[in-house]
Design an enzyme around this catalytic site. Structure first.
Site, PDB file in Angstrom:
ATOM      1  N   HIS B  85      27.396  61.348 -20.289  1.00 33.10           N
ATOM      2  CA  HIS B  85      26.066  60.725 -20.184  1.00 33.10           C
ATOM      3  C   HIS B  85      25.373  60.747 -21.547  1.00 33.10           C
ATOM      4  CE1 HIS B  85      21.870  60.046 -19.005  1.00 33.10           C
ATOM      5  NE2 HIS B  85      21.550  61.197 -19.572  1.00 33.10           N
ATOM      6  N   ASP B 114      21.588  33.738 -41.787  1.00 31.59           N
ATOM      7  CA  ASP B 114      22.435  34.588 -40.935  1.00 31.59           C
ATOM      8  C   ASP B 114      22.453  35.972 -41.574  1.00 31.59           C
ATOM      9  OD1 ASP B 114      24.691  35.713 -39.437  1.00 31.59           O
ATOM     10  OD2 ASP B 114      25.093  33.640 -38.855  1.00 31.59           O
ATOM     11  N   TRP B 150      27.410  66.880 -25.358  1.00 30.48           N
ATOM     12  CA  TRP B 150      27.552  65.834 -26.379  1.00 30.48           C
ATOM     13  C   TRP B 150      27.511  66.451 -27.769  1.00 30.48           C
ATOM     14  CZ3 TRP B 150      24.565  63.681 -30.373  1.00 30.48           C
ATOM     15  CH2 TRP B 150      23.273  64.185 -30.518  1.00 30.48           C
ATOM     16  N   SER B 178      31.814  51.561 -36.577  1.00 35.37           N
ATOM     17  CA  SER B 178      31.010  50.423 -36.133  1.00 35.37           C
ATOM     18  C   SER B 178      29.574  50.555 -36.638  1.00 35.37           C
ATOM     19  CB  SER B 178      31.046  50.349 -34.613  1.00 35.37           C
ATOM     20  OG  SER B 178      30.002  49.555 -34.143  1.00 35.37           O
ATOM     21  N   SER B 179      28.979  51.748 -36.460  1.00 39.75           N
ATOM     22  CA  SER B 179      27.587  51.917 -36.900  1.00 39.75           C
ATOM     23  C   SER B 179      27.466  51.749 -38.400  1.00 39.75           C
ATOM     24  CB  SER B 179      27.058  53.311 -36.575  1.00 39.75           C
ATOM     25  OG  SER B 179      27.311  53.652 -35.288  1.00 39.75           O
ATOM     26  N   HIS B 262      20.276  65.834 -36.810  1.00 47.69           N
ATOM     27  CA  HIS B 262      18.849  65.616 -36.867  1.00 47.69           C
ATOM     28  C   HIS B 262      18.479  64.252 -37.429  1.00 47.69           C
ATOM     29  CE1 HIS B 262      15.030  66.752 -35.593  1.00 47.69           C
ATOM     30  NE2 HIS B 262      14.570  66.107 -36.639  1.00 47.69           N
ATOM     31  N   GLU B 264      20.207  61.759 -37.076  1.00 48.68           N
ATOM     32  CA  GLU B 264      20.592  60.896 -35.956  1.00 48.68           C
ATOM     33  C   GLU B 264      19.414  60.676 -35.004  1.00 48.68           C
ATOM     34  OE1 GLU B 264      23.147  59.125 -35.024  1.00 48.68           O
ATOM     35  OE2 GLU B 264      22.608  58.787 -32.931  1.00 48.68           O
ATOM     36  N   TYR B 266      16.348  60.564 -35.769  1.00 50.39           N
ATOM     37  CA  TYR B 266      15.430  59.590 -36.358  1.00 50.39           C
ATOM     38  C   TYR B 266      16.042  58.207 -36.415  1.00 50.39           C
ATOM     39  CZ  TYR B 266      12.534  63.545 -37.122  1.00 50.39           C
ATOM     40  OH  TYR B 266      11.775  64.648 -36.890  1.00 50.39           O
ATOM     41  N   SER B 277       5.127  48.741 -34.199  1.00 45.58           N
ATOM     42  CA  SER B 277       4.221  48.267 -35.247  1.00 45.58           C
ATOM     43  C   SER B 277       4.134  46.757 -35.293  1.00 45.58           C
ATOM     44  CB  SER B 277       4.661  48.797 -36.614  1.00 45.58           C
ATOM     45  OG  SER B 277       4.731  50.190 -36.583  1.00 45.58           O
ATOM     46  N   HIS B 311      16.385  73.881 -37.093  1.00 49.42           N
ATOM     47  CA  HIS B 311      15.548  74.175 -35.922  1.00 49.42           C
ATOM     48  C   HIS B 311      16.297  73.992 -34.605  1.00 49.42           C
ATOM     49  CE1 HIS B 311      13.970  69.768 -36.122  1.00 49.42           C
ATOM     50  NE2 HIS B 311      14.879  69.847 -35.193  1.00 49.42           N
ATOM     51  N   HIS B 312      17.502  73.436 -34.670  1.00 49.06           N
ATOM     52  CA  HIS B 312      18.326  73.371 -33.463  1.00 49.06           C
ATOM     53  C   HIS B 312      19.094  74.677 -33.265  1.00 49.06           C
ATOM     54  CE1 HIS B 312      17.849  68.977 -32.933  1.00 49.06           C
ATOM     55  NE2 HIS B 312      17.735  68.986 -34.238  1.00 49.06           N
ATOM     56  N   THR B 337       4.421  61.724 -38.743  1.00 47.99           N
ATOM     57  CA  THR B 337       4.508  61.163 -37.397  1.00 47.99           C
ATOM     58  C   THR B 337       3.100  60.958 -36.844  1.00 47.99           C
ATOM     59  OG1 THR B 337       6.475  62.516 -37.174  1.00 47.99           O
ATOM     60  CG2 THR B 337       5.732  61.377 -35.214  1.00 47.99           C
ATOM     61  N   LYS B 340       1.466  57.857 -38.152  1.00 46.25           N
ATOM     62  CA  LYS B 340       1.883  56.648 -37.446  1.00 46.25           C
ATOM     63  C   LYS B 340       1.074  56.450 -36.174  1.00 46.25           C
ATOM     64  CE  LYS B 340       6.389  55.706 -39.087  1.00 46.25           C
ATOM     65  NZ  LYS B 340       6.148  54.272 -39.183  1.00 46.25           N
ATOM     66  N   ARG B 459      19.452  74.685 -19.381  1.00 50.23           N
ATOM     67  CA  ARG B 459      19.988  73.348 -19.222  1.00 50.23           C
ATOM     68  C   ARG B 459      21.494  73.417 -18.993  1.00 50.23           C
ATOM     69  NH1 ARG B 459      20.286  71.042 -25.411  1.00 50.23           N
ATOM     70  NH2 ARG B 459      21.130  69.232 -24.371  1.00 50.23           N
TER      71      ARG B 459
END
Lengths: 192, 534, 375
Positions: B85, B114, B150, B178-179, B262, B264, B266, B277, B311-312, B337, B340, B459
């Site tokens: 998931h 294009d 994951w 791909s990315s 991290h 990722e 963002y 925006s 921080h993870h 943040t 924004k 979790r």
């Protein structure tokens, strides 16, 4: 703008592809970088597996008592008894001290093991020096035999004031397979 | 790269070759397409299908957690479901959706015919279905698919995983390639194909945020590729990067993973900022407040994202000084943040507001993403993190940021640009139903998770103690309702594609940007002559 | 007037919300240690600050949504930047953050101070149980989930402490500084007990430290917090905090019990149990230690954990069967049980496995048989 992009695109793509390859390399470079950081900053209690020389000129700090505790673990599946005979000692920083461990191979064949040291608190790692340790080498042990394993160490008097207790932990791993891969001649010894 | 040249000239010469305007028909049109709109459409449909597949897994998880005791999944299958998931939603739903939006919109927004590298564009999409087929096929193999979360922490993913891990690694590699190709294309397009007169500081914010995202992708996807490669060699080829027995360190895995992980996070939110925006000024009929501070805030968030990964990992036993370092850096992210969010509110302030479906989703985004930001700030406080970490509080936090953040922004984008894409207006009534069902159910789904976490529910557990039973029931019901609500969206999009009132070039009176100067739907090659920007 | 009342109601609602949370017992626990109290207050402070900012930001948004509508004929203003305002909302949040960081840093420094502990407990995690060792006190034991599989499978009413009950809780004294050394034997686990505000990962090969000083006697429960495989949800932590005096006598009793256990293990070697007795004990041992993987019906999980029903091991030579259970199978999830189960328990479990679910070997394995098998 209709003429320029082709060469511009190519140039930019070369930069970007180089960037990608560079970052892929950087991912791997993080491995040695991490080890250096661990060593310099004492992250994660990574303790060295290399002998260090006792510095005779060190002044023994008699005013401080550091309790050093020893704990052991065995990796599951390794048919050994392994433990600390000396559970704890109190030492002055700068003084040479020693501790005794034992290992017994309960199986019917030769096993090579490797002890992995870890120190808590992590910052203590920088100041904890082993001059002699069974963890420096891989230890072969014959079937059903017992071995005494010594550790000789000293603590640098520069140890931060807030550290009063240091725990030295050894986890014992079976590395027979890895050793065999490099030195097939050991196989004979194991069979005999 | 040289192969790209003929393609490039084909695009540019297309003005003189009329037959290039007519795409081939049937399957081959989609397989061989190098058109940015076709590829954008493919990405968006792919992402929606993945969203539904990942959503079905979430439904299974919520059925299992509906009440204490085993319901339908055994713990091993439960772990596979949570893992896949997560992977599907991150790499299959959110990221391709943003790439799809980038493909559709960036050329339109900067006045390009294009994307700059159309053939690579085709490749970067068409390898994705393979990656996900491989990933999903592992679920049906003996031993099952990936079941280590994951985040695939070693050594659970190395010595303790099933053999399908090799395929998992392979599929992650393909997704990464791909990315990266998608990101390169975006960068080259933005650098080289801007309409004459379009300066950096008048780029639409969606283009800006995507440009920064693309650089983040190029910086960190290779690191992910590196870390999965290390997992692969540790498991199958006897290296010991993460194995203490061979001198490695399992905690190092987490450092490398989160160095990717991290930024990722963002990558999945910056394009959303760009979308919001664009939408808020359009429906406030007022220029975006603080354009340049928005750009600087985005850049600083991106830069800071490289120094907060720790921080993870507060509970892994870091020394005091690094815990403090990561805590302070993480807290600082709240500043840009916040800027924004304040800018969006200031844009709305004293505007002339109307509440069409895109605006509804955009407002929901601002409020709910801010709630996710608050819980993020709480998580940044290291001592408190010891109580929040690995509990449902974290699950609540990142679902607020990713579902009511990223996914809501994608929905808002779809509602905003759907008339442009299809040439038809959609049913506002259905869209409003979709919005209100989603926004209510998503809060029933995720808000109580905060309480579960604070009460200490870890979790990734397939079964739980009795004191968590009532809230879990509520959460599951919210989950089912949210899942079903998305079918409304599906119906709406299908209806809109098949017909409806035809859309004018600019269906929203307050909208700004070059994309609205083209007819709806835009011609096959977007801007064959570059527009003049004042 | 109308929208003012509405605003008031919303603000009151937002202010009441924390109180509701508190009343419903869904907030973070205050815990029973000094640190956990500090963390609770830190959590509440930040929560209130977030609420205040939320009221401001959402209040402004809601006001704009109600008053600045096109449908009410509101005309859009024309401003789109203001250096002063933008600077203000960069600097003010920064100051608020500093105000948050100061107490957080203080608490963190306190948590880091592990000196002068009266007692050290070494916690070793493995899939999926905890081992507690009272350092240098000669007492150590495994602590395993006690909830019967039948309750998990909904075949039996669930106890109040469903999934949070262990066979042997960790017993700790109150009002003494206790230091924990945390490590793992296999994958990463995490020792998480909210009442003490401790969550520390158990990393294989490395050692982590934490400490606590419990203020109140009682039973405190937690769970493994790091995904560690299939049994991740089934390795609870239970701590029984008792008075210092009670703890000392408990520890002494444990030390003596260990001597007695050694003697009875010796005695068990010369004992011969009936097959019926072995089967009865064997079922208990099997359900507690083996059924997690091999399942209560002996069918295992296809492709992950092999079935015992009709398996080569359970219906083959008894020596191999004992060897597998005692020493595990390297490279598989099958672990060595010789350290956590007595010879008698292993004998009973093996007897049970060889004579259940259609396996019909008919043999009764004795403790002495198990003792004889060497690696």
């Amino acid at each position: 703008m209709t003429k320029a992009p082709m060469s511009n695109n190519k140039k930019l793509m070369i930069y970007l592809v180089c960037g990608c390859i560079g970052m892929f390399g950087f991912g791997f470079a993080l491995v040695p970088l991490y080890n250096v950081m661990c060593k310099q900053l004492g992250i994660n209690g990574h303790s060295s597996n290399l002998p260090e020389k006792y510095k005779r000129e060190l002044v023994v700090d008699k005013s401080r008592n550091i309790r050093v505790e020893f704990v052991t673990q065995i990796h599951p599946g390794l048919p050994y008894d392994f433990g600390a005979i000396t559970k704890e000692v109190t030492v002055h920083p700068g003084e040479l001290a020693h501790a005794q461990f034992y290992a017994k191979n309960n199986s019917n064949h030769l096993i090579v093991s490797q002890a992995i040291p870890s120190i808590s608190p992590g910052q203590g790692t920088l100041y904890f020096h082993k001059t002699e340790c069974f963890c420096f080498t891989q230890q072969p042990l014959k079937p059903q035999t017992k071995a005494d394993l010594p550790v000789v160490f000293f603590i640098d008097p520069a140890l931060p004031k807030e550290i009063h207790t240091i725990t030295l932990s050894y986890t014992l791993y079976d590395v027979t397979k890895a050793v065999l891969a490099v030195h097939p001649e050991v196989a004979k010894q194991i069979e005999s | 790269m040289t192969t790209l040249n003929p393609e490039m000239s084909a695009t540019i010469n297309s003005t003189s070759h009329e037959h290039h305007h007519m795409p081939p028909r049937g399957m081959m049109r989609w397989l061989k397409t190098t058109n940015h709109k076709d590829i954008g459409t493919l990405y968006l449909w792919f992402s929606f299908i993945m969203f539904l597949i990942g959503g079905c897994m979430a439904m299974l998880i919520r059925v299992e957690l509906f009440e204490p005791g085993k319901v339908i999944l055994d713990p091993n299958l439960f772990n596979q479901m949570t893992t896949v998931h997560g992977l599907i939603m991150v790499f299959g739903a959110v990221m391709p959706a943003f790439t799809g939006l980038a493909n559709w919109l960036i050329p339109l927004m900067i006045g390009a015919p294009d994307m700059a590298l159309p053939r690579m564009n085709n490749w970067s999409f068409w390898i994705l279905p393979f990656a996900f087929s491989i990933l999903l096929s592992t679920l049906f193999m003996p031993g099952g698919g990936p079941n280590f979360g994951w985040t695939f922490y070693a050594p659970l993913s190395t010595h303790y995983s099933s053999d399908s891990t090799a395929l998992f690694v392979f599929s992650i590699h393909i997704m990464g390639i791909s990315s990266i190709m998608g990101a390169m294309n975006v960068i080259v397009t933005i650098f080289n194909l801007r309409a004459p007169g379009m300066k950096w500081m008048n780029l639409p914010l969606f283009v800006w945020t995507w440009l920064i995202t693309a650089f983040l992708l190029i910086a960190v996807m290779p690191v992910l590729a590196g870390v999965v490669t290390m997992v692969l060699t540790d498991k199958f080829f006897g290296t010991s990067f993460f194995d203490a027995a061979g001198g490695g360190d399992p905690v190092m895995f987490q450092h490398i993973f989160w160095f990717f992980g991290h930024p990722e996070v963002y990558i999945m939110i910056l394009p959303a900022f760009g979308i919001i925006s664009s939408i808020i000024p359009a429906f406030s009929r007022k220029k975006l407040f603080g354009y340049s501070s928005m750009v600087y805030a985005t850049v600083s968030i991106a830069v800071l994202s490289f120094i907060v990964w720790g921080h993870h990992m507060f509970t892994t036993g870091m020394p005091l000084f690094s815990e403090l370092f990561f805590m302070y850096c993480t807290m600082i992210i709240a500043v840009p943040t916040g800027v924004k969010v304040f800018n969006w509110v200031a844009t709305m302030w004293r505007g002339s507001l109307s509440f069409e479906p895109p605006m509804l989703f955009a407002i929901a985004f601002v409020i709910l993403f801010t709630i996710g930001g608050f819980s993020g700030l709480m998580l940044a406080i290291t001592p408190a993190d010891f109580q929040y970490h690995n509990t449902y509080f974290v699950v609540a936090h990142f679902h607020y940021v990713l579902v009511t953040g990223a996914v809501f922004a994608i929905m808002a984008a779809a509602y905003y640009w759907l008339p442009k894409w299809t040439g038809h207006m959609y049913s506002f009534k259905l869209a409003n139903w979709h919005f209100w069902c989603s926004v209510i159910s998503v809060n029933v789904l995720f808000f109580p998770m905060h309480f579960l976490g604070l009460a200490g529910m870890p979790r990734r557990i397939p079964d739980y103690a009795l004191q968590f039973a009532n809230l879990n029931k509520i959460v599951s019901l919210g989950g089912f309702a949210f899942g079903l609500s998305q079918l409304l969206f599906f119906a709406l999009v299908i209806k809109c594609i098949r017909g409806g009132e035809s859309a004018p070039a600019k269906p929203w009176d307050g909208a700004e940007g070059l994309e609205w100067t083209l007819p709806s739907p835009p011609p096959y090659h977007s801007f064959t002559t570059p527009p003049e920007v004042e | 007037m109308y929208s003012n009342t509405k605003r008031l109601l919303i603000s009151v609602g937002l202010l009441l919300f924390p109180i509701f949370v508190e009343a419903a017992q869904l907030n973070m626990t205050k815990g029973v240690t000094g640190i956990s109290h500090d963390i609770y207050h830190l959590h509440m402070t930040i929560f209130y600050i977030c609420c205040a900012i939320g009221v401001g930001v959402f209040g402004a948004m809601i006001y704009a949504m109600l008053r600045h509508r096109k449908s009410q004929g509101h005309k859009a203003a024309n401003f789109h930047e203001s250096v002063k305002v933008e600077l203000a909302w960069t600097i003010i949040p920064f100051l608020i953050l500093i105000a948050m960081a100061v107490p957080a840093t203080g608490t963190l420094i306190k948590m880091d101070d592990t000196k002068d502990a009266a007692l050290t407990i070494k916690i070793t995690a493995s899939q999926w149980k905890w081992h507690y060792d009272y350092f240098n006190k000669g007492v150590g034991f495994y602590s395993i989930l006690k909830t019967p599989q039948k309750q998990i499978d909904n075949q039996q009413a669930k106890d109040t402490d469903y999934l949070l009950e262990v066979d042997k809780p960790l017993v700790l004294p109150v009002n003494r500084k206790i230091r924990f050394l945390i490590t793992s034997e296999d994958v990463i686990h995490s020792w998480f007990i909210p009442a003490f505000a401790i969550q520390k990962d158990a990393n294989p090969g490395f050692i982590n430290e934490a400490w606590t000083r419990i203020d109140k006697t009682g039973v405190y429960r937690g769970q493994c917090a790091q995904l560690c495989g299939k049994g991740h949800g089934f390795m609870p932590i239970v701590v029984k905090a008792v008075s210092g005096k009670e703890f000392d006598s408990w520890l002494k009793a444990q030390q003596q019990a260990k001597l007695v256990a050694a003697k009875s293990a010796q005695a068990a070697l010369s004992k011969t149990l009936s097959k019926a007795d072995l089967m009865k004990e064997g079922q208990n041992v099997y359900l507690a230690h083996c059924a997690v993987c091999h399942q209560p019906n002996g069918m295992g999980l296809q492709g992950v954990f092999p079935a015992l029903k009709g398996s080569k091991t359970a219906t083959g030579p008894v020596h191999d069967h004992i060897h597998t259970v005692k020493f595990g199978r390297l490279g598989t999830a099958m672990q060595a049980f010789s350290k956590q189960l007595t010879d008698e328990e292993i004998a009973a479990a093996i007897t049970y496995e060889r004579n259940s679910w259609g396996n019909n070997m008919g043999d009764a394995v004795q403790a002495s048989d198990v003792h004889k098998v060497k690696q």
